[in-house]
Enzyme design. Structure first.
Site, PDB file in Angstrom:
ATOM      1  N   ASP B  10       0.776  -1.055   0.058  1.00 17.40           N
ATOM      2  CA  ASP B  10       0.006  -0.032  -0.050  1.00 17.40           C
ATOM      3  C   ASP B  10       0.807   1.118  -0.040  1.00 17.40           C
ATOM      4  O   ASP B  10       1.873   1.384   0.723  1.00 17.40           O
ATOM      5  CB  ASP B  10      -0.740   0.072   1.243  1.00 17.40           C
ATOM      6  CG  ASP B  10      -2.337   0.797   0.999  1.00 17.40           C
ATOM      7  OD1 ASP B  10      -2.000   1.783   0.220  1.00 17.40           O
ATOM      8  OD2 ASP B  10      -2.844   0.948   1.922  1.00 17.40           O
ATOM      9  N   ASP B 104      -3.035   2.644  -6.015  1.00 18.41           N
ATOM     10  CA  ASP B 104      -1.966   2.719  -5.117  1.00 18.41           C
ATOM     11  C   ASP B 104      -1.768   1.328  -4.121  1.00 18.41           C
ATOM     12  O   ASP B 104      -1.136   1.403  -3.219  1.00 18.41           O
ATOM     13  CB  ASP B 104      -1.980   3.946  -4.153  1.00 18.41           C
ATOM     14  CG  ASP B 104      -3.254   3.812  -3.330  1.00 18.41           C
ATOM     15  OD1 ASP B 104      -4.104   3.165  -3.775  1.00 18.41           O
ATOM     16  OD2 ASP B 104      -3.396   4.851  -2.324  1.00 18.41           O
ATOM     17  N   GLU B 105      -2.255   0.410  -4.392  1.00 12.60           N
ATOM     18  CA  GLU B 105      -2.513  -0.961  -3.699  1.00 12.60           C
ATOM     19  C   GLU B 105      -2.288  -2.307  -4.890  1.00 12.60           C
ATOM     20  O   GLU B 105      -2.743  -2.159  -5.650  1.00 12.60           O
ATOM     21  CB  GLU B 105      -3.857  -1.384  -2.968  1.00 12.60           C
ATOM     22  CG  GLU B 105      -3.948  -0.516  -1.887  1.00 12.60           C
ATOM     23  CD  GLU B 105      -5.520  -0.765  -1.543  1.00 12.60           C
ATOM     24  OE1 GLU B 105      -5.592  -1.663  -0.570  1.00 12.60           O
ATOM     25  OE2 GLU B 105      -6.300   0.052  -1.934  1.00 12.60           O
TER      26      GLU B 105
END
Lengths: 367, 395
Positions: B10, B104-105
């Protein structure tokens, strides 16, 4: 209304009426079939508003009259009855169905015929006729190429136009195309090209006796046909049919003559293992032999070689096998011809010797 | 069989951190990225801003009140996407099986990589270093025997965190979490659990599946049952059958101007279509989503026999759907999506007739490859001018 009729005579016509009716709502008059007796004739009418059907059969009329009943149930009842004569009687909005010499009766609620939509009538002048046999062949050579993609509604039917010497019919779904130009003994009058929905064409193939002729009339976006004792009409598809002449290859560089039945059998066997998503089948055409095979996929693969008459460079073609089966099946000669120019260009299928029809298939990409 | 091992990676305060590395003056300062209009909401904020109580999805005006000193920046999606792609490439060096779940993960399946990359903690530390060296960004990693555990573990040590839940310790880890911290249990779900007196994970686990299904419905019941036992309830199961790609826009002010809406649908269709080009996929279903000013929403979809081969084609179908569904009342949000997706290299059927879209298809492919190689292209569209005029009028 009261009449007596032989079971199988009426059953056949009611079954057709039921095919036309699209409504399954017992309370709608559109789910009903209209029955009218006059002298010793029973007139049967059914419609889904797009298609209208009218036929006449001989009966023994005891009392003239008119009514409508739920066609789906009438058909069910008739199918279940034993062979023999049946009496139909209309008493106070109930139709009583009584097989003669049997201890049974059925009562079906009727709906007043006043509510039944008026069927269209063709204009007298514009009739022309063609032999039933010819017209059925035209349908059989084209109907399978009709598109079912509703977004391309103008391809959802068979295109028909008048030619110098007869009639042309064309069907396409944008990836394959079937064409037939039937020469007729009698000249066909000029008419604006039309697109005919497949439903009425299927009915015609099913109902035609194959003897005698079929009479056409085209006007106001309707096609009317009359054959044997049947009258059917249908709305036409409005829209612009694609300019098919532009995509028909003028000539092909290579031709390969193949035995129809061996090819069809091989096609059926090999296609058992085509990739389910793409349906892609490969054809390797070489001197003296054509190899049908599938790519290796999750399930496995299949390959079969059959002889053919070909002299030219070895070539590999890829096609959706479904597009190949129908045209080859429709070939009515022992041998047929696959012709082509390049792997990524249209493929032509004709009978050997060549007749008045051809099929075009667009290939799939090879890799 | 090797013990399953997943990383959940993350990126910390992703948009805000990118703004900070792109503009070093912002380092250590409160950075708030989001819509700049009155309507705007916070898309992301730096940890410095979070101290003031700013959080994502908060209306911008409220964030301005809480943190007047903060730097308020507009969203630069292209830049974030570029960075996201770059980081995903680094992740790929560590595992062939990565599953990106948002910008973003992502998950990495690290099962059986110990001999190659060392212990999971060691590999994770190296991954963190590598991302930091190459981008200046920090990431948090959670390690667990399932994606579910890994996802929860990464939340634990943020920012710049690293937590491994050892195999066999999943239950102990879950018991240390509150109900609300269990992934997939939101405010409402937690409240309904609390209503029934379930306020701890341990308590939740004491119920059998049938009882939970009776109390909370079949899908929620099974979810709770599995989650409380550390069994992946399957929120991140891979290769969903009907993947889709979509994009939506919240409008600055509620709009009912047909030309403007048409332009937005046009832009969204192009964005979505270009994403399918980037990802090497094609789809046959067009989706649209409409949200009215009163928050009521409508969506509609249509599937075609052939996949969309141009953005124009997608736009026309999307606009058709809009024209049918939109009741001309003011809109606050519009979305366009493409579904029934297959890989672009699936065997393609060639067509007999040239359609209006065949040429567009080639043109768009060329534009896309130019964009992909970093060229900046200017759109020449008369419609764009109309939008400009409208925006000016409002100012």
């Amino acid at each position: 209304m009261k009449f007596i009729c032989e079971k199988n005579t009426i059953l056949k016509e009611i079954a057709i009426a039921q095919e036309i009716i699209s409504s399954r709502n017992a309370l709608s008059v559109l789910s009903n079939v209209l029955l009218e007796t006059s002298q010793n004739t029973l007139t049967i009418k059914a419609t889904d508003l797009k298609i209208g059907f009218k036929t006449q059969i001989p009966v023994e009329t005891e009392e003239e009259g008119i009514t409508t009943v739920f066609c789906d149930k009438l058909l069910g009842i008739l199918r279940s009855l034993p062979e023999g004569d049946i009496e139909f009687e209309d008493i106070d909005e109930i139709v009583v169905i009584r097989p003669l010499f049997q201890k049974m009766d059925f009562k079906l609620r009727s709906i007043s015929p006043d509510k039944f939509p008026e069927l269209r009538i063709a204009e007298e002048e514009s009739f022309f006729s063609v032999p039933q046999k010819d017209f059925i062949e035209m349908i059989k050579q084209t109907i399978f190429s009709v598109s079912t993609d509703e977004t391309r509604f103008f391809m959802n039917g068979v295109y028909m136009e008048q030619s110098n010497s007869g009639l042309i019919m064309v069907a396409t779904d944008g990836r394959r195309l079937s064409y037939i130009n039937k020469i007729m003994d009698k000249p066909i009058p000029m008419f604006k090209p039309i697109i005919i929905p497949p439903k009425i064409l299927n009915l015609i193939t099913k109902l035609c006796s194959g003897e005698g002729s079929i009479i056409f009339s085209i006007n106001d976006n309707y096609i009317f046909v009359e054959f044997d004792s049947h009258k059917i009409y249908s709305t036409l598809i409005e829209g612009q049919f694609p300019n098919y002449r532009r995509v028909v290859p003028e000539k092909q560089q290579y031709t390969s003559i193949i035995d129809k039945n061996s090819f069809l059998d091989a096609l059926k066997r090999v296609s058992l293992l085509v990739d389910q998503k793409s349906n892609r089948l490969f054809l390797d055409i070489d001197e003296g032999a054509i190899t049908l095979f599938t790519e290796e996929n999750d399930i496995g693969m299949a390959r079969e070689e059959i002889p053919c008459d070909y002299s030219g460079e070895k070539i590999r073609l890829a096609v959706n096998y479904m597009y190949m089966i129908n045209p080859v099946k429709a070939i009515d000669t022992e041998q047929f011809i696959i012709s082509f120019t390049e792997a990524n260009k249209a493929i032509t299928i004709v009978s050997e010797p060549e007749k008045d029809f051809f099929h075009i298939i667009m290939p799939m990409q090879l890799d | 069989m090797a013990v399953p091992c997943f990383f959940h990676v993350d990126m910390d305060a992703f948009y805000a951190s990118i703004e900070q590395i792109d503009n070093p003056e912002l380092q250590g300062k409160a950075v708030i990225v989001g819509g700049t209009s009155v309507r705007g909401v916070v898309s992301a904020c730096s940890y410095e801003a979070r101290v003031y109580g700013v959080h994502s999805a908060m209306p911008i005006f409220q964030a301005r009140k809480l943190c007047p000193e903060g730097s308020f920046l507009p969203v630069r999606m292209t830049r974030y996407l570029e960075m996201s792609r770059f980081i995903m490439e680094i992740l790929r060096e560590f595992s062939p099986t990565i599953q990106q779940i948002s910008i973003d993960e992502g998950f990495l399946d690290m099962t059986g990589t110990e001999l190659l990359l060392g212990s999971p903690e060691f590999a994770a530390t190296r991954l963190k270093q590598k991302v930091h060296e190459k981008t200046g960004l920090t990431i948090s990693i959670g390690i667990g025997s399932s994606k579910f555990i890994a996802k929860m573990a990464s939340a634990y040590g943020k920012p710049n965190g690293l937590l491994r839940v050892l195999p066999g310790k999943e239950i102990a880890f879950l018991d240390s979490c509150t109900i609300r911290e269990i992934w997939g249990i939101g405010k409402k779900a937690a409240a309904s659990l609390a209503d029934k007196g379930i306020t701890s994970v341990k308590k939740l686990r004491s119920f059998d599946e049938d009882t939970l299904r009776k109390l909370f419905g079949t899908s929620a019941g099974t979810y709770y049952y599995n989650a409380s036992r550390g069994i992946d309830p399957g929120i991140f199961s891979e290769a969903p059958k009907s993947r889709s790609i979509s994009n939506e826009t919240t409008l600055h002010t509620d709009e009912s101007d047909s030309e403007l809406i048409r332009q937005i649908v046009f832009d969204l269709s192009h964005q979505v279509y270009f994403r399918t080009l980037t990802e090497g996929i094609i789809g046959k279903t067009a989706y649209i989503k409409i949200k009215y000013a009163d928050f009521s929403s409508v969506s509609s979809q249509k599937t075609y026999e052939q996949p969309f081969l141009s953005a124009e084609e997608l736009f026309h179908s999307a606009w058709d759907l809009f024209s049918i569904r939109w009741n001309k009342k003011p809109l606050r949000l519009l979305g366009v999506g493409i579904g029934s997706i297959v890989k672009r290299n699936s065997p393609m059927q060639t067509e007999l007739f040239e359609t209006v879209y065949s040429k567009k298809h080639d043109l768009e492919k060329a534009i896309h490859s130019m964009k992909a190689s970093g060229m900046h292209l200017i759109k020449a569209s008369t419609l764009m001018h109309q939008i400009d005029k409208k925006e000016k009028k409002k100012l």
